[in-house]
Design a protein around this motif. Structure first.
Motif, short mmCIF file in Angstrom:
data_model
loop_
_atom_site.label_atom_id
_atom_site.label_comp_id
_atom_site.label_asym_id
_atom_site.label_seq_id
_atom_site.Cartn_x
_atom_site.Cartn_y
_atom_site.Cartn_z
N SER A 76 9.51 -4.00 -17.41
CA SER A 76 8.13 -3.69 -17.06
C SER A 76 8.00 -2.19 -16.83
N GLU A 77 6.92 -1.61 -17.31
CA GLU A 77 6.68 -0.18 -17.10
C GLU A 77 5.29 0.01 -16.50
N VAL A 78 5.23 0.84 -15.46
CA VAL A 78 3.95 1.11 -14.82
C VAL A 78 3.75 2.62 -14.81
N GLU A 79 2.54 3.06 -15.10
CA GLU A 79 2.27 4.50 -15.03
C GLU A 79 1.19 4.77 -14.00
N ILE A 80 1.45 5.75 -13.18
CA ILE A 80 0.49 6.08 -12.12
C ILE A 80 0.27 7.59 -12.13
N ASP A 81 -0.99 7.98 -12.03
CA ASP A 81 -1.33 9.40 -11.99
C ASP A 81 -1.20 9.89 -10.55
N ALA A 82 -0.13 10.61 -10.28
CA ALA A 82 0.13 11.06 -8.91
C ALA A 82 -0.94 12.04 -8.44
N SER A 83 -1.49 12.80 -9.37
CA SER A 83 -2.44 13.84 -8.96
C SER A 83 -3.76 13.23 -8.49
N ALA A 84 -3.98 11.95 -8.79
CA ALA A 84 -5.23 11.31 -8.38
C ALA A 84 -5.12 10.66 -7.00
N LEU A 85 -3.91 10.69 -6.40
CA LEU A 85 -3.73 10.01 -5.11
C LEU A 85 -4.26 10.85 -3.94
N SER A 86 -4.81 10.16 -2.94
CA SER A 86 -5.25 10.82 -1.70
C SER A 86 -4.35 10.35 -0.56
N PRO A 87 -4.46 10.97 0.59
CA PRO A 87 -3.78 10.42 1.77
C PRO A 87 -4.27 8.99 2.01
N GLN A 88 -3.34 8.09 2.34
CA GLN A 88 -3.65 6.67 2.43
C GLN A 88 -3.56 6.16 3.88
N VAL A 89 -4.36 5.16 4.16
CA VAL A 89 -4.32 4.48 5.46
C VAL A 89 -4.43 2.98 5.20
N THR A 90 -3.54 2.18 5.78
CA THR A 90 -3.71 0.73 5.61
C THR A 90 -4.75 0.24 6.61
N TRP A 91 -5.53 -0.74 6.20
CA TRP A 91 -6.57 -1.28 7.08
C TRP A 91 -6.33 -2.75 7.42
N GLY A 92 -5.32 -3.37 6.77
CA GLY A 92 -5.13 -4.81 6.93
C GLY A 92 -3.75 -5.17 7.46
N THR A 93 -3.29 -6.36 7.10
CA THR A 93 -2.03 -6.86 7.65
C THR A 93 -0.95 -7.05 6.60
N THR A 94 -1.14 -6.45 5.42
CA THR A 94 -0.03 -6.26 4.49
C THR A 94 -0.11 -4.82 4.01
N PRO A 95 1.02 -4.25 3.60
CA PRO A 95 0.99 -2.84 3.18
C PRO A 95 0.13 -2.63 1.92
N GLY A 96 -0.19 -3.70 1.23
CA GLY A 96 -1.05 -3.56 0.05
C GLY A 96 -2.52 -3.41 0.41
N MET A 97 -2.89 -3.70 1.63
CA MET A 97 -4.29 -3.56 2.06
C MET A 97 -4.47 -2.12 2.54
#
Ligand code: SF4
Lengths: 186, 455
Positions: free
Chosen positions: B268-289
């Motif tokens: 499996s290959e995933v591509e992510i544009d790092a330059s588009a990322l902002s500082p992140q904050v979780t709002w829920g009860t799994t790290p994916g939220m």
């Protein structure tokens, strides 16, 4: 570890996804140095919620990504000690899955719609030899890694088996072991 | 045939198909007692004490206690004493409470240089993936497997599938390794990596410090992946130079071969544009939220998310920057290394922690603590009103006295925001050390990109 062939009986349904091991057995119970007696603490905090109802039936049916989070084997220990013998879910976290197979708690992966259908039943029969789950007059196949299946069917002790391969391991160490840190010399 | 980094390490360690040799086994007090017991019961010995290393981390109070006997909680004390006894009996080198090398198991491995490129490393802990940052295959195991490794120095393992996540572009100003991995988990989901060993690649990874790489690999498990890895390079070699257990000189030539060959294929290959990322904050009860700090709490899209919002006591549409905090925790195996503390200290320098907030800094190891004190970082934190603690897992999971009270809301640099993880009824938001530090001062989340660092 006891051999597993058929697990049949009533089912308990936990309709939640991404159930993490911190919920299955909260940290305060990981302080015990024993391997038994964890069943009474299963889902310790959730069990206090109004409407919580989870009976110690042989089969637990639950949502996706069950057992995510920490590697604590205390989670399978607690589930097994509580009374579950098989857990059916559309998917499991890797370490949790592997931990279950080490203690003879059978993780069964079924497609999402079959799990959904099973949640509507009261009982089921899981046959590891044939790799089928029967419920509501139907049979649904599941897959288990052949090696894991063989061990579960025979109830084999992994450590004992590998110990018998001591010479192979010694040969590896003699011929192919990489040089690496010597912790005892630190 | 071109090979992946995973292929190369796997093949070098296959004693036979399905039997993997383990170069290093790290041990801590929580997941080992039952394994040592089983060895004792079966009359088995420890095969390779010289490839085994133990520390006490989860249970240790961070108040400066330096002997197990000083641990007030009886069960915690018994667990640490049991580890000490087991290590003595089986000959395992141990850095227990009071040792100047004690610390969180995933911090001290790389710090001592026992974590090296090309190795197989296991520990009864899911964040073992951390060590993959140095180009090792490292993953967490359960207690039965701990026993298996103690007795045989091998594991019965099926080879995981290989995933590569490639990051295009560079991280923007104020965006850290923590944001990169949180953003990645938000993207692939908490189940996205199940069954995979994940190799992180691309310019944004190459330009990360060793510590940043450890932060990324550390949280692989939060995306479902069991192992995270990064090909070793000059950054890795410089990190290892001069560490107590590292070879001198560091064998740069041999280790540079530990990289995925051109044209090797991944499952499996995933591509992510790092330059588009902002500082992140979780709002829920799994790290994916998780949401960008400039965003808002989303409308729940599932039963799980609905439940999470109730637990977190948050309304959809609330701006993340409007969320007020009671506690701030800077620590854990994700973000407690010297680089993390330096970054947080720069943010708080010359400022005061909000009156509403109680904030603590917990170095990942006694060595990190000593280094920070030598640099005066402890003074920066203390002057700002932070509590400066001793090394341990602390409030990452609160098996020790550091916990959240029911209802308390915390900005945490740790890795899990599960219900009750940091204390029963506690509400955790995962962020980078810089964001946690700024949140401590402001009493709410702030966009670190708009923060002025004191000159
Ligand atoms: S700091 Fe937290 S995640 Fe890391 S080893 Fe300790 S308890 Fe586990």
């Amino acid at each position: 570890m006891n051999a597993i062939t058929v697990i049949a009986g009533n089912i308990s349904v936990l309709r939640r996804s991404d159930v993490d091991t911190d919920q299955i057995i909260p940290k305060q119970f990981l302080k015990r140095v024993e391997r038994t007696g964890f069943g009474q603490y299963l889902f310790y905090d959730w069990a206090k919620e109004p409407g919580w109802d989870l009976d110690p039936n042989p089969i637990l049916v639950t949502g996706r990504n069950f057992g995510c989070g920490s590697s604590r084997e205390h989670a399978p220990w607690a589930l097994e000690d509580f009374g579950f013998k098989a857990i059916v879910s559309p998917s499991f976290a890797d370490i949790f899955y592997s931990n279950c197979t080490k203690i003879g708690l059978l993780p069964v992966i079924l497609p999402e719609e079959e799990v959904e259908a099973l949640m509507g039943e009261t009982s089921a029969r899981v046959d590891l030899e044939e790799q089928v789950v029967s419920f509501g007059g139907r049979e649904v196949r599941f897959e288990t890694d052949p090696e894991i299946r063989r061990r579960l069917l025979a109830g084999l002790d992994d450590v004992g088996i590998t110990m018998q391969r001591g010479e192979e391991i010694t040969a590896y160490e003699r011929e192919r072991e990489r040089s690496g840190p010597v912790t005892t010399a630190l | 045939m071109p090979k992946t980094l995973l292929d190369k390490i796997w093949e070098a360690h296959e004693v036979a198909p399905g039997l993997l040799y383990i170069d290093l086994h790290l041990v801590h007090e929580v997941t080992s007692p039952q394994a040592f017991d089983a060895l004792r019961l079966a009359g088995r010995t420890l095969r390779r004490p010289d490839r085994t290393l133990a520390t006490a981390d989860h249970n240790v109070p961070t108040d400066g206690s330096n002997r197990a006997a000083q641990i007030r909680d009886q069960l915690s004390r018994v667990q640490v004493e049991t580890l000490e006894r087991n290590c003595r009996e089986f000959g395992v080198p141990l850095y227990s409470i009071g040792s100047e090398r004690q610390g969180i198991v995933h911090v001290i491995g790389p710090e001592l240089g026992v974590t090296q490129p090309g190795m197989t490393i296991v520990c009864g802990d899911s964040h073992t993936a951390t060590h993959g940052a140095l180009g090792a295959l490292a993953f967490g195991i359960g207690t039965s497997e701990v026993e298996h490794v103690l007795a045989t120095q091998t594991l019965q393992q099926q080879k995981p599938k290989a995933m590569r996540i490639s990051y295009g572009g560079e991280l923007g100003f104020g965006v850290t390794a923590k944001d990169l991995i949180l953003g990645t988990i938000g993207r692939i989901g908490v189940e996205g990596g199940v069954g995979y060993a994940i190799e992180y690649a691309g310019p944004a990874i190459e330009s990360l410090s060793m510590e940043g790489r450890m932060t990324v690999c550390n949280m692989t498990i939060e995306g479902g992946g069991r192992a995270g890895m990064i090909a070793p390079d000059e950054t890795t070699f410089r990190w290892l130079d001069g560490r107590p257990a590292a070879p001198a000189p560091v064998p740069r030539e041999g280790w540079t071969e530990l990289r995925t060959d051109e044209g090797a294929s991944f499952d499996s290959e995933v591509e992510i544009d790092a330059s588009a990322l902002s500082p992140q904050v979780t709002w829920g009860t799994t790290p994916g939220m998780v949401a960008p700090v400039s965003g808002a709490v989303p409308e729940p899209a599932s039963e799980g998310e609905e439940r999470a919002l109730v637990y977190m006591d948050l309304e959809p549409g609330t701006p993340i920057e409007g969320i007020e905090l009671d506690r701030v925790f800077i620590g854990s195996c994700t973000n407690s290394r010297i680089g993390d503390l330096r970054a947080a200290a720069r943010v708080v320098e010359g400022r005061r922690v909000s009156e509403r907030v109680s904030a603590m800094v917990v170095p990942g190891s006694q060595q990190v603590k000593a280094q920070a004190e030598a640099e005066g970082l402890d003074e920066v934190f203390r002057r700002a009103g932070f509590d400066w603690r001793s090394a341990g897992c602390s409030m990452c999971l609160g098996m020790n006295p550091d916990t959240l009270e029911p209802g308390e809301r915390c900005a945490s640099t740790s890795n899990r925001n599960f219900e009750g993880r940091q204390g029963r009824g506690g509400r955790s938001h995962l962020v980078s050390p810089e964001m946690a530090a700024a949140a401590a001062v402001a009493g709410r989340f702030v966009d670190i990109r708009e923060w002025e660092v004191a000159a």
